[in-house]
Design a protein around this motif. Structure first.
Motif, mmCIF file in Angstrom:
data_model
loop_
_atom_site.group_PDB
_atom_site.id
_atom_site.type_symbol
_atom_site.label_atom_id
_atom_site.label_comp_id
_atom_site.label_asym_id
_atom_site.label_seq_id
_atom_site.Cartn_x
_atom_site.Cartn_y
_atom_site.Cartn_z
ATOM 1 N N GLY A 202 0.709 -1.118 0.037
ATOM 2 C CA GLY A 202 0.060 0.046 -0.170
ATOM 3 C C GLY A 202 0.785 1.353 -0.204
ATOM 4 O O GLY A 202 0.378 2.329 -0.604
ATOM 5 N N GLU A 203 2.175 1.134 0.486
ATOM 6 C CA GLU A 203 3.082 2.596 0.625
ATOM 7 C C GLU A 203 3.282 2.814 -0.807
ATOM 8 O O GLU A 203 3.271 4.192 -1.042
ATOM 9 C CB GLU A 203 4.116 2.124 1.292
ATOM 10 C CG GLU A 203 5.008 1.439 0.953
ATOM 11 C CD GLU A 203 4.603 -0.106 0.916
ATOM 12 O OE1 GLU A 203 5.232 -0.663 -0.219
ATOM 13 O OE2 GLU A 203 4.382 -0.632 1.919
ATOM 14 N N ASP A 204 3.278 1.868 -1.953
ATOM 15 C CA ASP A 204 3.791 2.407 -3.088
ATOM 16 C C ASP A 204 2.481 2.931 -3.761
ATOM 17 O O ASP A 204 2.800 4.025 -4.540
ATOM 18 C CB ASP A 204 4.198 1.207 -3.881
ATOM 19 C CG ASP A 204 3.240 -0.153 -3.883
ATOM 20 O OD1 ASP A 204 2.468 0.069 -2.986
ATOM 21 O OD2 ASP A 204 3.727 -1.069 -4.558
ATOM 22 N N LYS B 187 3.310 -15.794 6.036
ATOM 23 C CA LYS B 187 2.015 -15.747 5.539
ATOM 24 C C LYS B 187 0.994 -15.022 6.228
ATOM 25 O O LYS B 187 0.235 -14.251 5.631
ATOM 26 C CB LYS B 187 1.685 -17.131 5.001
ATOM 27 C CG LYS B 187 0.629 -17.150 3.857
ATOM 28 C CD LYS B 187 1.236 -16.498 2.754
ATOM 29 C CE LYS B 187 0.268 -16.729 1.496
ATOM 30 N NZ LYS B 187 -0.144 -18.187 1.035
ATOM 31 N N SER B 188 0.728 -15.445 7.422
ATOM 32 C CA SER B 188 -0.596 -14.967 7.993
ATOM 33 C C SER B 188 -0.342 -13.338 8.338
ATOM 34 O O SER B 188 -1.254 -12.665 8.214
ATOM 35 C CB SER B 188 -0.779 -15.362 9.235
ATOM 36 O OG SER B 188 -1.464 -16.895 9.216
ATOM 37 N N LYS B 189 0.803 -13.046 8.615
ATOM 38 C CA LYS B 189 1.333 -11.643 8.813
ATOM 39 C C LYS B 189 0.989 -10.898 7.597
ATOM 40 O O LYS B 189 0.719 -9.579 7.648
ATOM 41 C CB LYS B 189 2.700 -11.429 9.560
ATOM 42 C CG LYS B 189 3.257 -10.158 9.393
ATOM 43 C CD LYS B 189 2.718 -9.244 10.368
ATOM 44 C CE LYS B 189 3.480 -8.138 10.821
ATOM 45 N NZ LYS B 189 2.637 -7.005 11.599
ATOM 46 N N LEU B 190 1.406 -11.174 6.410
ATOM 47 C CA LEU B 190 1.484 -10.660 5.060
ATOM 48 C C LEU B 190 -0.216 -10.423 4.822
ATOM 49 O O LEU B 190 -0.242 -9.590 4.095
ATOM 50 C CB LEU B 190 2.067 -11.476 4.187
ATOM 51 C CG LEU B 190 3.758 -11.571 4.420
ATOM 52 C CD1 LEU B 190 4.208 -12.613 3.065
ATOM 53 C CD2 LEU B 190 4.306 -10.247 4.416
ATOM 54 N N ILE B 191 -0.871 -11.544 5.251
ATOM 55 C CA ILE B 191 -2.286 -11.394 4.725
ATOM 56 C C ILE B 191 -2.954 -10.106 5.449
ATOM 57 O O ILE B 191 -3.725 -9.459 4.940
ATOM 58 C CB ILE B 191 -2.999 -12.887 5.134
ATOM 59 C CG1 ILE B 191 -2.706 -13.907 4.072
ATOM 60 C CG2 ILE B 191 -4.529 -12.582 5.172
ATOM 61 C CD1 ILE B 191 -2.841 -15.230 4.392
ATOM 62 N N ALA C 36 -3.324 -2.570 4.761
ATOM 63 C CA ALA C 36 -3.053 -1.611 3.904
ATOM 64 C C ALA C 36 -4.224 -1.120 3.071
ATOM 65 O O ALA C 36 -4.182 0.071 3.010
ATOM 66 C CB ALA C 36 -1.901 -2.002 3.143
ATOM 67 N N MET C 37 -4.998 -1.786 2.800
ATOM 68 C CA MET C 37 -6.198 -1.643 1.879
ATOM 69 C C MET C 37 -7.278 -0.759 2.796
ATOM 70 O O MET C 37 -7.661 0.277 2.359
ATOM 71 C CB MET C 37 -6.936 -2.797 1.690
ATOM 72 C CG MET C 37 -8.188 -2.693 0.517
ATOM 73 S SD MET C 37 -9.028 -4.261 0.214
ATOM 74 C CE MET C 37 -7.628 -5.273 -0.389
ATOM 75 N N TYR C 38 -7.373 -0.941 4.082
ATOM 76 C CA TYR C 38 -8.105 -0.081 4.815
ATOM 77 C C TYR C 38 -7.428 1.333 5.118
ATOM 78 O O TYR C 38 -8.150 2.238 4.795
ATOM 79 C CB TYR C 38 -8.289 -0.684 6.333
ATOM 80 C CG TYR C 38 -8.542 0.248 7.355
ATOM 81 C CD1 TYR C 38 -10.215 0.338 7.408
ATOM 82 C CD2 TYR C 38 -7.572 0.502 8.247
ATOM 83 C CE1 TYR C 38 -10.429 1.471 8.391
ATOM 84 C CE2 TYR C 38 -8.231 1.614 9.380
ATOM 85 C CZ TYR C 38 -9.718 1.904 9.450
ATOM 86 O OH TYR C 38 -9.917 2.801 10.319
#
Length: 285
Positions: A197-199, A233-237, A243-245
């Motif tokens: 999201g930062e990009d 994986k769970s952290k990335l999800i 980030a979307m929020y």
């Protein structure tokens, strides 16, 4: 200094080493410096990188891992280049890529940031390298894989050629060649985003500042996507949906009604929970 290259390392000695070597392998008609920011790796990757590259690279050791945006910002605050390249630690830069994009930026002073064609390990295009800005409609279509013939809803710009040069909305943070004047105007990466999201947020602010963002499909890098983060994986999800929020609340919530906003927030939360549940289920099986 003409170009400052910024790479964030987190326990990826071999990947980061290969990324740096893919830059050092070639000669350039401009001056450059390379920063490696180590995001508090718990292994010996920082020491090994220091020993391997010695004075060829400038190292910054973070005391704690505050995310990709915060890591990059540490180097960007010290970088002296007229251009600054954000480059993932799991990429390989092809010959002439930096030289070609540097030349393009020199000739087009209205361009704030430029990206290139990003190829995955299998040679397929990493669709994140040329995108529209996400909105409620195109995000809904993309998340639920709904077919559409509308160019306005084509988030990944699949209707546009991969090997040409044109203006777009959004680049990937895996390779983002940025004019320092643009960063000075709009500010550094938003550290509210941990990763993901930062990009998109940075590109949004660059365009708000009146600069163009260009996809330069004539030049390429390879992105070993996910190779640096497979163990979390769970952290990335969680961070993906977080980030979307953050992005929606920052840039779009003020344009929508209370009801629409809460429907969006609820949808993001439910999707996140569903993905986390499915990930846990897969691990058990």
């Amino acid at each position: 200094m003409d170009l400052s290259v910024v790479i964030v390392n987190y326990q990826t000695f071999e990947l980061t080493k290969n990324t740096i070597n893919s830059i050092l392998e070639y000669d350039y008609p401009f001056s450059y410096e390379i920063f490696v920011v180590d995001n508090a790796s718990s292994d010996d990757s920082l020491d090994r990188l220091r020993d391997y590259f010695k004075d060829k690279v400038k190292f910054i050791a973070s005391k704690e891992n505050n995310g990709f945006a915060a890591g990059n910002n540490q180097a960007l605050r010290q970088a002296s280049g007229r251009y600054q390249l954000l480059l993932n630690s799991d990429t390989v830069v092809w010959e002439n890529t930096l030289e070609d994009i540097y030349g393009y930026m020199e000739e087009h002073e209205d361009v704030g940031a430029c990206g290139c064609r990003v190829l995955l390990e299998d040679g397929e295009l990493d669709k994140a390298c040329k995108r529209s800005f996400p909105n409620v409609k195109n995000s809904f279509i993309r998340l639920f894989h709904i077919p559409t013939n509308s160019e306005d809803d084509d988030y990944n710009l699949t209707d546009l050629p991969d090997d040409e040069v044109y203006e777009i909305d959004c680049l990937t943070g895996a390779f983002m060649f940025i004019r320092k004047d643009a960063l000075d105007q709009i500010g550094l990466l938003d550290e509210t985003f941990f990763m993901y999201g930062e990009d998109i947020d940075l590109c949004y602010r660059i365009k708000q500042g009146g600069w163009k963002i260009i996809y330069y499909g004539k030049s390429r890098i390879t992105h070993l996507k996910g190779a640096s983060s497979k163990k979390q994986k769970s952290k990335l999800i969680y961070e993906f949906y977080r980030a979307m929020y953050i992005y929606y609340k920052k840039h779009h919530a003020g344009e929508s009604s209370f009801i629409v906003n809460w429907v969006v927030y609820l949808g993001i939360a439910l999707l996140c929970l569903l993905k986390l549940f499915l990930n846990i289920f897969k691990k058990k099986n």
